[in-house]
Design a protein around this motif. Structure first.
Motif, PDB file in Angstrom:
ATOM      1  N   TRP A 174     -11.476 -12.920 -23.715  1.00 15.10           N
ATOM      2  CA  TRP A 174     -12.329 -13.693 -22.813  1.00 15.10           C
ATOM      3  C   TRP A 174     -13.303 -12.845 -22.010  1.00 15.10           C
ATOM      4  N   SER A 175     -12.969 -11.612 -21.753  1.00 14.85           N
ATOM      5  CA  SER A 175     -13.768 -10.811 -20.824  1.00 14.85           C
ATOM      6  C   SER A 175     -14.623  -9.749 -21.491  1.00 14.85           C
ATOM      7  N   GLU A 176     -14.228  -9.277 -22.662  1.00 16.00           N
ATOM      8  CA  GLU A 176     -14.966  -8.197 -23.307  1.00 16.00           C
ATOM      9  C   GLU A 176     -15.953  -8.780 -24.321  1.00 16.00           C
ATOM     10  N   PRO A 177     -17.235  -8.421 -24.236  1.00 14.28           N
ATOM     11  CA  PRO A 177     -18.222  -8.955 -25.188  1.00 14.28           C
ATOM     12  C   PRO A 177     -17.962  -8.432 -26.597  1.00 14.28           C
ATOM     13  N   VAL A 178     -18.214  -9.307 -27.583  1.00 14.07           N
ATOM     14  CA  VAL A 178     -17.987  -8.962 -28.988  1.00 14.07           C
ATOM     15  C   VAL A 178     -19.227  -9.346 -29.782  1.00 14.07           C
ATOM     16  N   ASN A 179     -19.682  -8.466 -30.646  1.00 13.46           N
ATOM     17  CA  ASN A 179     -20.816  -8.743 -31.529  1.00 13.46           C
ATOM     18  C   ASN A 179     -20.285  -9.196 -32.886  1.00 13.46           C
ATOM     19  N   HIS A 180     -20.596 -10.434 -33.227  1.00 20.26           N
ATOM     20  CA  HIS A 180     -20.112 -11.004 -34.487  1.00 20.26           C
ATOM     21  C   HIS A 180     -21.204 -10.881 -35.552  1.00 20.26           C
ATOM     22  N   ASN A 181     -20.790 -10.581 -36.752  1.00 19.71           N
ATOM     23  CA  ASN A 181     -21.690 -10.535 -37.897  1.00 19.71           C
ATOM     24  C   ASN A 181     -21.625 -11.876 -38.620  1.00 19.71           C
ATOM     25  N   GLU A 182     -22.710 -12.626 -38.538  1.00 16.24           N
ATOM     26  CA  GLU A 182     -22.737 -13.932 -39.176  1.00 16.24           C
ATOM     27  C   GLU A 182     -22.864 -13.772 -40.695  1.00 16.24           C
ATOM     28  N   GLY A 183     -22.055 -14.488 -41.416  1.00 16.91           N
ATOM     29  CA  GLY A 183     -22.059 -14.400 -42.868  1.00 16.91           C
ATOM     30  C   GLY A 183     -23.064 -15.348 -43.490  1.00 16.91           C
ATOM     31  N   PRO A 184     -23.123 -15.372 -44.809  1.00  9.73           N
ATOM     32  CA  PRO A 184     -24.075 -16.254 -45.506  1.00  9.73           C
ATOM     33  C   PRO A 184     -23.770 -17.732 -45.337  1.00  9.73           C
ATOM     34  N   TRP A 185     -22.550 -18.040 -44.857  1.00  7.48           N
ATOM     35  CA  TRP A 185     -22.202 -19.458 -44.708  1.00  7.48           C
ATOM     36  C   TRP A 185     -23.084 -20.143 -43.662  1.00  7.48           C
ATOM     37  N   THR A 186     -23.611 -19.368 -42.696  1.00  4.12           N
ATOM     38  CA  THR A 186     -24.451 -19.981 -41.673  1.00  4.12           C
ATOM     39  C   THR A 186     -25.732 -20.548 -42.284  1.00  4.12           C
ATOM     40  N   GLU A 187     -26.270 -19.861 -43.296  1.00  3.40           N
ATOM     41  CA  GLU A 187     -27.475 -20.369 -43.957  1.00  3.40           C
ATOM     42  C   GLU A 187     -27.175 -21.651 -44.724  1.00  3.40           C
ATOM     43  N   VAL A 188     -25.989 -21.709 -45.318  1.00  4.98           N
ATOM     44  CA  VAL A 188     -25.598 -22.930 -46.041  1.00  4.98           C
ATOM     45  C   VAL A 188     -25.489 -24.105 -45.079  1.00  4.98           C
ATOM     46  N   VAL A 189     -24.859 -23.873 -43.928  1.00  5.28           N
ATOM     47  CA  VAL A 189     -24.716 -24.945 -42.945  1.00  5.28           C
ATOM     48  C   VAL A 189     -26.081 -25.364 -42.413  1.00  5.28           C
ATOM     49  N   ALA A 190     -26.971 -24.387 -42.179  1.00  9.94           N
ATOM     50  CA  ALA A 190     -28.303 -24.709 -41.673  1.00  9.94           C
ATOM     51  C   ALA A 190     -29.082 -25.562 -42.672  1.00  9.94           C
ATOM     52  N   SER A 191     -28.957 -25.249 -43.967  1.00 11.16           N
ATOM     53  CA  SER A 191     -29.662 -26.040 -44.986  1.00 11.16           C
ATOM     54  C   SER A 191     -29.101 -27.457 -45.072  1.00 11.16           C
ATOM     55  N   GLN A 192     -27.785 -27.587 -44.900  1.00 17.32           N
ATOM     56  CA  GLN A 192     -27.179 -28.920 -44.944  1.00 17.32           C
ATOM     57  C   GLN A 192     -27.575 -29.763 -43.742  1.00 17.32           C
ATOM     58  N   CYS A 193     -27.785 -29.109 -42.600  1.00 18.45           N
ATOM     59  CA  CYS A 193     -28.139 -29.846 -41.383  1.00 18.45           C
ATOM     60  C   CYS A 193     -29.641 -30.097 -41.257  1.00 18.45           C
ATOM     61  N   ALA A 194     -30.414 -29.526 -42.169  1.00 18.28           N
ATOM     62  CA  ALA A 194     -31.868 -29.673 -42.056  1.00 18.28           C
ATOM     63  C   ALA A 194     -32.310 -31.123 -42.224  1.00 18.28           C
ATOM     64  N   GLY A 195     -31.546 -31.897 -42.991  1.00 16.43           N
ATOM     65  CA  GLY A 195     -31.935 -33.284 -43.235  1.00 16.43           C
ATOM     66  C   GLY A 195     -31.465 -34.255 -42.181  1.00 16.43           C
ATOM     67  N   ILE A 196     -30.752 -33.772 -41.182  1.00  9.50           N
ATOM     68  CA  ILE A 196     -30.249 -34.655 -40.135  1.00  9.50           C
ATOM     69  C   ILE A 196     -31.354 -34.948 -39.129  1.00  9.50           C
ATOM     70  N   THR A 197     -31.544 -36.196 -38.852  1.00  8.47           N
ATOM     71  CA  THR A 197     -32.563 -36.597 -37.880  1.00  8.47           C
ATOM     72  C   THR A 197     -32.122 -36.208 -36.471  1.00  8.47           C
ATOM     73  N   PRO A 198     -32.974 -35.535 -35.712  1.00  7.51           N
ATOM     74  CA  PRO A 198     -32.589 -35.147 -34.343  1.00  7.51           C
ATOM     75  C   PRO A 198     -32.240 -36.371 -33.499  1.00  7.51           C
ATOM     76  N   MET A 199     -31.292 -36.170 -32.603  1.00  9.92           N
ATOM     77  CA  MET A 199     -30.874 -37.259 -31.720  1.00  9.92           C
ATOM     78  C   MET A 199     -31.965 -37.574 -30.709  1.00  9.92           C
ATOM     79  N   ASP A 200     -32.036 -38.845 -30.366  1.00 11.83           N
ATOM     80  CA  ASP A 200     -32.897 -39.244 -29.259  1.00 11.83           C
ATOM     81  C   ASP A 200     -32.261 -38.781 -27.951  1.00 11.83           C
ATOM     82  N   PRO A 201     -33.045 -38.617 -26.912  1.00 17.38           N
ATOM     83  CA  PRO A 201     -32.469 -38.241 -25.614  1.00 17.38           C
ATOM     84  C   PRO A 201     -31.373 -39.218 -25.205  1.00 17.38           C
ATOM     85  N   VAL A 202     -30.266 -38.673 -24.726  1.00 17.74           N
ATOM     86  CA  VAL A 202     -29.111 -39.492 -24.367  1.00 17.74           C
ATOM     87  C   VAL A 202     -29.369 -40.192 -23.039  1.00 17.74           C
ATOM     88  N   VAL A 203     -29.179 -41.495 -23.042  1.00 18.48           N
ATOM     89  CA  VAL A 203     -29.291 -42.304 -21.830  1.00 18.48           C
ATOM     90  C   VAL A 203     -27.926 -42.945 -21.584  1.00 18.48           C
TER      91      VAL A 203
END
Length: 315
Positions: A174-203
């Protein structure tokens, strides 16, 4: 009266204090016994008074049995002799009688039978209390009841882990900063989420607050403020104020630290766990904060469902 005070509330912290004060006033009016402890809450682990009394009787009976056995074995120390005389006080038995050994055996057997009866009484009370709690939990939160039946609660009565090891383990997470190496899975998730319509502002509307409060378990553990969902359900006049102040918090993109601060309890995953990594951290956050996150979670779930429906229609 509550409406008047809520209209003067400037933020969520004041609203929380007003609701807690109102709940405290109700408890005092109807005569509910209140704990003198701080508002920080958790599951009570106090042993009932009746059980303490019975366990004290059992402890005294066992101690008496031990001294009677010592006297029967030939130990005639003054303290032992005094205890034996007290054990036969009010009877016609004296230590000089020829059949004193038989009387000692009968007295020991009688005490053992009493201990067995007291132990049975504790088991009966415990079973009846368990059935009562399960019936009440079935009415309020059936999912939690079934989970408790499938996976017994770990009591954590074994030896406690070393405090220094526990602090060092969780500080490294919780207290010590850690640098994470993001793997190729992040690009896969980003491509899958690209087609999702952004949410309207929450009221947030009072109806959203009412539904979130209605879905919440009535007596779920609260945070540092000690305010249960029971009071949000009973004080329905506060729901409109909460909706307005929730909206203000979203617009400002900030919440008071009260709603994101809590005491973390470390629950053992297995019986007798001593390794710090074998403990699960659980933090109780305030009920008002849980209500806000419940509203946002429901809104996100509806948005994702609508995207899935649109995607199927397009396909």
């Amino acid at each position: 009266m509550l409406v008047t005070y809520l209209e003067a509330s400037r933020d969520l912290c004041e609203t929380d204090s007003i609701l807690f004060g109102a709940s405290l006033a109700v408890c005092r009016i109807i005569g509910v016994k209140l704990s003198t402890a701080a508002r920080a809450t958790g599951q009570s682990s106090a042993i009932p008074a009746w059980r303490i009394r019975i366990e004290e009787r059992i402890a005294k009976a066992r101690a008496l049995i031990g001294r009677l056995i010592c006297f029967r074995s030939g130990n005639t120390r003054p303290r032992i002799v005094c205890t034996v005389r007290m054990a036969f006080a009010g009877t016609n038995v004296s230590l000089s009688q020829p059949h004193i050994m038989q009387k000692l055996t009968e007295r020991i057997d009688d005490l053992k039978q009493r201990i067995a009866a007291w132990g049975k009484r504790i088991r009966q009370y415990t079973e009846r209390s368990t059935r009562f709690n399960q019936n009440r939990l079935f009415q309020s939160d059936q999912k939690r009841l079934y989970k408790s039946l499938e996976r017994p609660i770990v009591s954590g009565t074994g030896p406690a882990p070393n405090q220094d090891d526990m602090v060092a383990f969780w500080r490294s997470l919780w207290s010590e900063p850690v640098n994470h190496n993001e793997g190729p899975w992040t690009e896969v998730v980003a491509s899958q989420c690209a087609g999702i319509t952004p949410m309207d502002p929450v009221v947030i509307t009072p109806d959203d607050v009412a539904k979130a409060v209605h879905r919440a378990p009535t007596w779920k553990s609260p945070g540092l403020d000690g305010l249960h969902h029971y009071w949000l359900k009973g004080f329905m006049v506060c729901q409109a104020m909460l909706a307005r102040q929730f909206q203000e918090a979203l617009n400002q993109k900030s919440l008071p630290s009260l709603f994101t601060t809590g005491i973390t309890h470390l629950v053992p995953k297995d019986e007798g766990a001593t390794d710090p990594s074998e403990y699960r951290p659980i933090t109780y956050l305030p009920t008002i904060y849980k209500t806000l996150t419940s509203i946002l979670s429901a809104r996100i779930a509806r948005h994702l469902d609508s995207n899935q429906v649109m995607s199927r229609a397009q396909n």
